[in-house]
Structure formats: C-alpha cells, structure tokens
Design an enzyme around this catalytic site. Structure first.
Site, PDB file in Angstrom:
ATOM      1  N   ASN A 353      48.004  84.462  80.701  1.00  0.00           N
ATOM      2  CA  ASN A 353      47.269  85.566  81.663  1.00  0.00           C
ATOM      3  C   ASN A 353      45.624  85.299  81.137  1.00  0.00           C
ATOM      4  OD1 ASN A 353      46.034  88.592  81.808  1.00  0.00           O
ATOM      5  ND2 ASN A 353      47.631  88.186  83.125  1.00  0.00           N
ATOM      6  N   ARG A 398      43.010  88.668  82.040  1.00  0.00           N
ATOM      7  CA  ARG A 398      42.911  88.753  83.267  1.00  0.00           C
ATOM      8  C   ARG A 398      43.369  90.054  83.739  1.00  0.00           C
ATOM      9  NH1 ARG A 398      45.600  88.521  88.112  1.00  0.00           N
ATOM     10  NH2 ARG A 398      44.225  87.304  89.943  1.00  0.00           N
ATOM     11  N   CYS A 399      44.401  90.819  82.782  1.00  0.00           N
ATOM     12  CA  CYS A 399      44.774  91.981  83.315  1.00  0.00           C
ATOM     13  C   CYS A 399      43.955  93.078  83.234  1.00  0.00           C
ATOM     14  CB  CYS A 399      46.249  92.162  82.477  1.00  0.00           C
ATOM     15  SG  CYS A 399      47.787  91.475  83.092  1.00  0.00           S
ATOM     16  N   MET A 400      43.179  92.785  82.052  1.00  0.00           N
ATOM     17  CA  MET A 400      41.933  93.801  81.758  1.00  0.00           C
ATOM     18  C   MET A 400      40.920  93.642  82.497  1.00  0.00           C
ATOM     19  SD  MET A 400      42.540  94.000  77.571  1.00  0.00           S
ATOM     20  CE  MET A 400      41.758  92.450  77.253  1.00  0.00           C
TER      21      MET A 400
END
Length: 408
Positions: A353, A398-400
């Site tokens: 990620n 990426r998620c954040m």
C-alpha cells in the site's frame, strides 16, 4: 490550486488531503474494536507523531498538505448558518432522533465548542452521555442508561484513512456510500466540502453518498487519463461500478472511456484493490503474491443510449495491466520479495500500500523492510515513514491520503 485533477497514480503529486488522528482513537475500547473495524488500539501520541512525519515527507517533496478538519471548519466560517444544518444531519445519521437529545447535544456543542475547528474535531471524536448536564430523569432512557459508559455519538477512528470516503477521478470525484455503517458518517464532511467550499464546490460528482450501492476509494485506481481500475471487493459491489461508469461516460468533459473492474477475493487481507496492487512507476506495480494466476476482470466502455458495454476478460494481472496501459511489458514486484511468509506478514502491515508521489518515488511504512529492500533493488526511490501505531488500523500511506491534484 483549486478543484480536482488526478489522472494517474504516479504523476507528481501537488496537493493531498489528510486527516491527523485525533481524540477519536481515545474512544476505542477492546469491546468496540470489531464494530469500529480495528484490530488493536493505537497509542494516539505516537500515532500523531508518525502522521506528522508523513506530512513532513510530503511537504519536503513539494506537496501541499490540506486537512479535512480545516476544510470543513472553513465552510462553517464562511457560512455560519450551515453549522447547525450540519449538526442536525450528523446527529440524525448517528441515530439521535429524539427532540430532547438533539436539542441538548446541539446546545452543549454550541456552548462548549464555539470554534468551528474544535466543533468539527469533537464530532469526529465522539461524545459520551456523561458529557451532557444531568437533568431530572423524565424519560425512560434517562432512567435506564449508565452515564459513565454510554457513547451518545460513536467515534470515527477510521478517518485518518482518507482514501476511502471519496475518490478523485480526472477532474471529478466519487462521493462514496461506505460499506460499513460505522464509517457511513465519514462522508458527511466531504459532502459539505464539495457543496460549499470555494475551492471544491464546482467539482463534478459522479457518485453520491445517497446512492444505494457501496463503493470505497481504496478500490479506485487512476491508471491513466482515460482508464480507471475499480475493485469488485468486500466493500465495493458491481452495481456501484456500473452506475459510476454510466455517469462518467455521460460527462462529455470526462476523458475516462474505459473502466476495468477487477474481481478480487472478499477477505480482510484483500479489503480493497489497493491492497492487491498499486502502481509505483510508469511500468512497475507492487502486488500481493497470492493474487497470481488467472483473474476475472470486466472491461466497461460506453455503449448505445447511455448504456455500458461489458467485456469479460480472464487473464493474468500482468497481461491485463499491459493492455490497459498499452505497454509491451509491466513489471510486477511482489510484497515480501515473493517469500510467502514475509509477504503475509508485510501485507498485513500494508507492504503493497504505497503512495507514489512522482514516477518511481514512493512513500512506504519503514517496518516492511523486506519489501522496501526489494523495491530499492528495482530502482525505486523509497521514502520510509514511521508506522508502529498507524499500522494498527490496517492501512498504509496510500490509504491515509487522497490526492487532489497531480501534474500532467
């Protein structure tokens, strides 16, 4: 820089949206972890330090960082009447429907949180029944509930994963209906930003949080200016993808004319498409080794009379990406270097990620040392950030982050 402009996963990142973890993490308890989609309780002080280090890496590389909480507060500063409208909607969606508690909570918040920024952060944090002034027990709930234990408003601890509530696609956005009831209120903040904030109120919306079907941003990848990849996953269903395709294709200003819908396993390990693969250079992707083999993929293109043409493809990830990007060769770099034990461990900590901030330049969690070394061996510039506490939420760089503007 105003508006949205994101046509790839790798072009130089110029502006990004974050949410710094706040007191919402303090309202996580062992009994509520499963309900609130956490596996453990992060230590807030360290989580904030790690998140600040993440933001510093981005700023040091020329990225403008904006925070969700600030954008919403700016809306209320500009339009004071919108503040109470927001509160009533927020309470209603939190199942506070009775007149008594609606009135008490709004009075309490207005009196104790006159600052719009503090108010926004408080709604994210959650609220206990014991915070309200105790009154004479006039209703049944007054007599039954324990003031010390009851959360009137549940916290929103997943907010530091800003990738999921909406997705930037081209010059527009998908404002999502989240899969979990726990996360459904997160998109209220974005609704007000895209409706009122002067930098974003004219952005085209291709999906609405009021639509029926679920979709989340971790399943949406911009492959290039004309091509999207969207995961059919645990949290995004096929009807949402088809509805998205119809609306994007109907917009004469949108350049997107192909959407690849990847059918991925419905499991915690493959929560979103970006836990399966992410693009890190023009011709390079990280991926989870367990996804190798023949995949079921659907190619969506504009059809007649506003309909969508659907072509089923059964092929390998490499071949699908080569065709989608019109490249002779795509290099897939396995999480954990292909070692299944290391891959399983580092995938759990979001080794695949990555956030690409320029071609071949990626931000990663430092704890995934096997994967990070493999990436360096493949010529990538790897920018490591601390992650002991942030990783407990099961989401990586990426998620954040939600890119708002990338260069062409």
């Amino acid at each position: 820089m105003k508006g949205i402009h994101v046509t790839s996963e790798i072009k130089p990142l110029k502006k990004v949206l974050l949410h710094r973890p706040g007191n919402e993490l303090l309202n996580l308890t062992p009994d509520t972890l499963e309900e609130l989609l956490f596996d453990d309780i992060p230590f807030l002080k360290i989580a904030q330090q790690e998140h600040d280090a993440f933001a510093k890496i981005l700023r040091d590389n020329g990225v403008e960082v904006v925070y969700l909480e600030n954008l919403v507060a700016e809306v209320f500063d500009l339009y004071p009447e919108v503040r109470e409208q927001f509160l009533r909607q927020f309470l209603k969606e939190a199942n506070i429907t009775g007149d008594k508690y609606t009135k008490l909570i709004i009075e309490y918040l207005n009196e104790n949180y006159p600052s719009n920024l503090e108010l926004v952060l408080k709604t994210m944090e959650g609220m206990r029944l014991s915070e309200l002034p105790k009154e004479e027990a006039t209703t049944l709930i007054d007599r039954v509930e324990n003031y010390d234990e009851v959360m009137l408003l549940d916290p929103l601890p997943n907010l530091y994963f800003q990738r999921d509530p909406f997705a930037s696609v081209g010059n527009g956005v998908l404002l999502h209906k989240m899969y979990s009831k726990t996360r459904s209120r997160e998109t209220i903040y974005d609704e007000y930003v895209f409706k009122y904030h002067p930098d974003f109120k004219d952005v085209p919306l291709y999906y609405s949080r009021n639509d029926v079907d679920h979709i989340e941003g971790g399943d949406v990848l911009n492959l290039n200016e004309s091509t999207l990849a969207i995961g059919i996953s645990q949290r995004t269903n096929p009807d949402a993808i088809e509805r998205t395709a119809k609306r994007i294709f109907a917009d004469e200003n949108s350049l997107i004319r192909t959407i690849y819908a990847f059918h991925i396993p419905k499991s915690r390990a493959f929560m979103h498409l970006d836990t399966v693969f992410t693009q890190i250079d023009y011709d390079k992707f990280t991926y989870h080794p367990a996804i190798l083999g023949t995949l079921q993929v659907f190619k969506l293109t504009p059809g007649k009379d506003g309909q969508v043409e659907i072509e089923e493809i059964n092929d390998t990830l490499q071949h699908v990406l080569e065709k989608a990007l019109n490249l002779d060769h795509v290099e897939l770099i396995p999480c954990g270097g292909g070692d299944m034990i290391a891959a399983a461990r580092e995938q759990w900590n979001d080794g695949s990620n990555t956030l690409c901030i320029a071609p071949g330049v990626i931000v990663v969690y430092e704890r995934n040392d096997v994967t990070n070394e493999v990436l360096r061996q493949h010529g990538l510039k790897v920018l490591e950030m601390p992650s002991c506490e942030l990783s407990r939420g099961r989401g990586g760089p990426r998620c954040m982050s939600m890119p708002l503007i990338r260069e062409d």
